[in-house]
Design a protein around this motif. Sequence first.
Motif, PDB file in Angstrom:
ATOM      1  N   ALA A  41       0.865  -1.177   0.000  1.00 23.90           N
ATOM      2  CA  ALA A  41       0.000   0.000   0.000  1.00 23.90           C
ATOM      3  C   ALA A  41       0.903   1.229   0.000  1.00 23.90           C
ATOM      4  CB  ALA A  41      -0.906  -0.003   1.228  1.00 23.90           C
ATOM      5  N   TYR A  49      -6.333  11.388   1.164  1.00 26.02           N
ATOM      6  CA  TYR A  49      -6.883  10.119   0.664  1.00 26.02           C
ATOM      7  C   TYR A  49      -6.205   8.957   1.386  1.00 26.02           C
ATOM      8  CZ  TYR A  49      -8.866  12.720  -3.213  1.00 26.02           C
ATOM      9  OH  TYR A  49      -9.586  13.588  -3.975  1.00 26.02           O
ATOM     10  N   GLN A  51      -4.312   5.258   1.594  1.00 28.96           N
ATOM     11  CA  GLN A  51      -3.277   4.637   0.777  1.00 28.96           C
ATOM     12  C   GLN A  51      -3.926   3.791  -0.308  1.00 28.96           C
ATOM     13  OE1 GLN A  51      -0.590   2.539   3.470  1.00 28.96           O
ATOM     14  NE2 GLN A  51       0.795   4.277   3.256  1.00 28.96           N
ATOM     15  N   THR A  52      -3.205   3.641  -1.414  1.00 32.88           N
ATOM     16  CA  THR A  52      -3.697   2.847  -2.537  1.00 32.88           C
ATOM     17  C   THR A  52      -3.051   1.478  -2.489  1.00 32.88           C
ATOM     18  OG1 THR A  52      -3.884   4.876  -3.842  1.00 32.88           O
ATOM     19  CG2 THR A  52      -3.882   2.794  -5.066  1.00 32.88           C
ATOM     20  N   LYS A  53      -3.875   0.451  -2.654  1.00 33.13           N
ATOM     21  CA  LYS A  53      -3.330  -0.917  -2.695  1.00 33.13           C
ATOM     22  C   LYS A  53      -2.749  -1.165  -4.072  1.00 33.13           C
ATOM     23  CE  LYS A  53      -6.564  -2.795   0.604  1.00 33.13           C
ATOM     24  NZ  LYS A  53      -8.027  -2.937   0.488  1.00 33.13           N
ATOM     25  N   ARG A 142      -0.739  -2.309 -11.917  1.00 34.22           N
ATOM     26  CA  ARG A 142      -0.790  -2.391 -10.457  1.00 34.22           C
ATOM     27  C   ARG A 142       0.497  -1.894  -9.795  1.00 34.22           C
ATOM     28  NH1 ARG A 142      -4.603  -5.744  -7.709  1.00 34.22           N
ATOM     29  NH2 ARG A 142      -5.863  -7.138  -8.989  1.00 34.22           N
ATOM     30  N   LEU A 171      -7.848   5.680 -10.781  1.00 36.43           N
ATOM     31  CA  LEU A 171      -8.235   5.581  -9.372  1.00 36.43           C
ATOM     32  C   LEU A 171      -9.682   5.993  -9.178  1.00 36.43           C
ATOM     33  CD1 LEU A 171      -5.153   7.224  -7.572  1.00 36.43           C
ATOM     34  CD2 LEU A 171      -5.520   4.803  -8.141  1.00 36.43           C
ATOM     35  N   ASP A 172     -10.307   5.348  -8.234  1.00 41.56           N
ATOM     36  CA  ASP A 172     -11.631   5.792  -7.803  1.00 41.56           C
ATOM     37  C   ASP A 172     -11.450   7.147  -7.106  1.00 41.56           C
ATOM     38  OD1 ASP A 172     -14.497   4.298  -6.508  1.00 41.56           O
ATOM     39  OD2 ASP A 172     -13.771   6.245  -5.800  1.00 41.56           O
ATOM     40  N   THR A 175     -12.096   6.780  -3.110  1.00 38.38           N
ATOM     41  CA  THR A 175     -11.310   5.884  -2.254  1.00 38.38           C
ATOM     42  C   THR A 175      -9.842   5.814  -2.644  1.00 38.38           C
ATOM     43  OG1 THR A 175     -11.707   3.998  -3.697  1.00 38.38           O
ATOM     44  CG2 THR A 175     -13.357   4.413  -1.982  1.00 38.38           C
ATOM     45  N   GLN A 177      -8.652   3.935  -4.765  1.00 41.43           N
ATOM     46  CA  GLN A 177      -8.259   2.556  -5.083  1.00 41.43           C
ATOM     47  C   GLN A 177      -8.306   2.340  -6.595  1.00 41.43           C
ATOM     48  OE1 GLN A 177      -6.850   0.759  -2.642  1.00 41.43           O
ATOM     49  NE2 GLN A 177      -7.267   2.676  -1.551  1.00 41.43           N
TER      50      GLN A 177
END
Length: 464
Positions: A41, A49, A51-53, A142, A171-172, A175, A177
Amino acid sequence: MAQTRRSFLKMGAALGAGTFLPGTARAAAQEALTLTARPAAVQLAPPEYPQTKVWGYDGIMPGPVIRVPQGGRVSRRFVNELPQPSSVHWHGLRLNNAMDGVAGLTQDAVPPGGSFDYDFVAQDAGTYWYHAHNRSMEQVARGLYGALVVEEPEPVDIDRDELLVLDDWRLDPETAQLDLDFDAPHDRSHAGRRGNYVATNGTYETSFPVKQNERLRLRLVNASNARIFQLGLSGLEGWIMAHDGMPLDAPELIEGGFLLAPGQRVDLLVDVTAVEGETAHLVRVDEENGYSQAAFQVGAAIATVRRGAPKPLPPNPDMDVPGLDAARRLELHMEGGAMGRLRNATLDGELKSFGELAEANQFWSFNGVVGLTDTPLANLSSGESARLSIRNDTVFPHAMHLHGMHFREVLADGSLGPLRDTLLVFADETREIAFVAGKPGKWLFHCHMLAHTASGMATWINIA
Ligand code: C2O
Ligand code: CU
């Protein structure tokens, strides 16, 4: 203690440096060097925001920077801790085919829990990168990539050396993500998967403290799935020194902007011309608007005047493309995609209509064939010169990447362009490249818009 260490060292020297000690040291170093792909992450979006996975190497994204001297060895045990098979491709390096990392062509994908030992000599100085090469349109999106720098034998006259790995993310907006629809037919049939959020070095803000009149070497890597970056400078003046790792014969002054297609790298030398208190930028131009891709906070001058124009970087060995008149002639006809003219093409040995291909989520063909088959585009012998004419009969640009070799474009007047490993071919263009067949093996040739690779745009060249 000091005494003991000193006598130990003396004893080591007495044993002879050429025998046990270096071997042991090397084995220990190899054991230590792993490159582990695993979920992670990161704070990709601004701090408000979550963290992004992502998936990253060694838990970071971009992965660790691998730096070796020219002629040095890169040895990494790739460990796969992903829920999917994977492999690592070392983009732009002239290595043995078995180390090229193309799952399904040069090796089997490494299963979850498995590992694979990569080991090769980095024979050419320059800026390269490594990335996943199984389900690339998902795994690279990713975050499975990192930079690889091969240092010139003599230091280059600069004050600072910075890597800028560019990517865009879908990204959304709530979120932060990742959109996980990696097989979306619209992306595959159009310009590829483009993001709504652009970042440098995997973070929302990239900024460096610099000084007026400093000379920076900026190594740019386009790690995005499909975005063609249009870049320029503000408060900086400089030169393009190398494309795709390979030095230009003469540095090219940057006036206006330049493009960086997926998979491509560019090495710049830039001087900070902005004054103390100002901010200089690597600028990204998007639909006529300028954005900061990386910022440089300018401090007091390091010198009263700028350096003079730089000398070219030293060329890498054996990069000539001789014998063009007698070279083997090859052709690649690229068709397909939305709004294209492709009526039918062969998929898995069967001729299919464009509608049937679309149902199979396949959209593109090379010489009438969709995707990799057992038949190469060409059979060449190592050392043989070849000329490949590429006709883009689609309405989209494609970033064509040849594995394991650099090529030169044959320009309209017959002269040769700079060495590259990835060429951006615009809609309706025909371009020709020339190269010398390199090391034996199966070398992939594909579009680096990764959704295109996944939906038909891949072939290979066999070198005996
Ligand atoms: Cu950078 Cu086949 O890839
Ligand atoms: Cu493409």
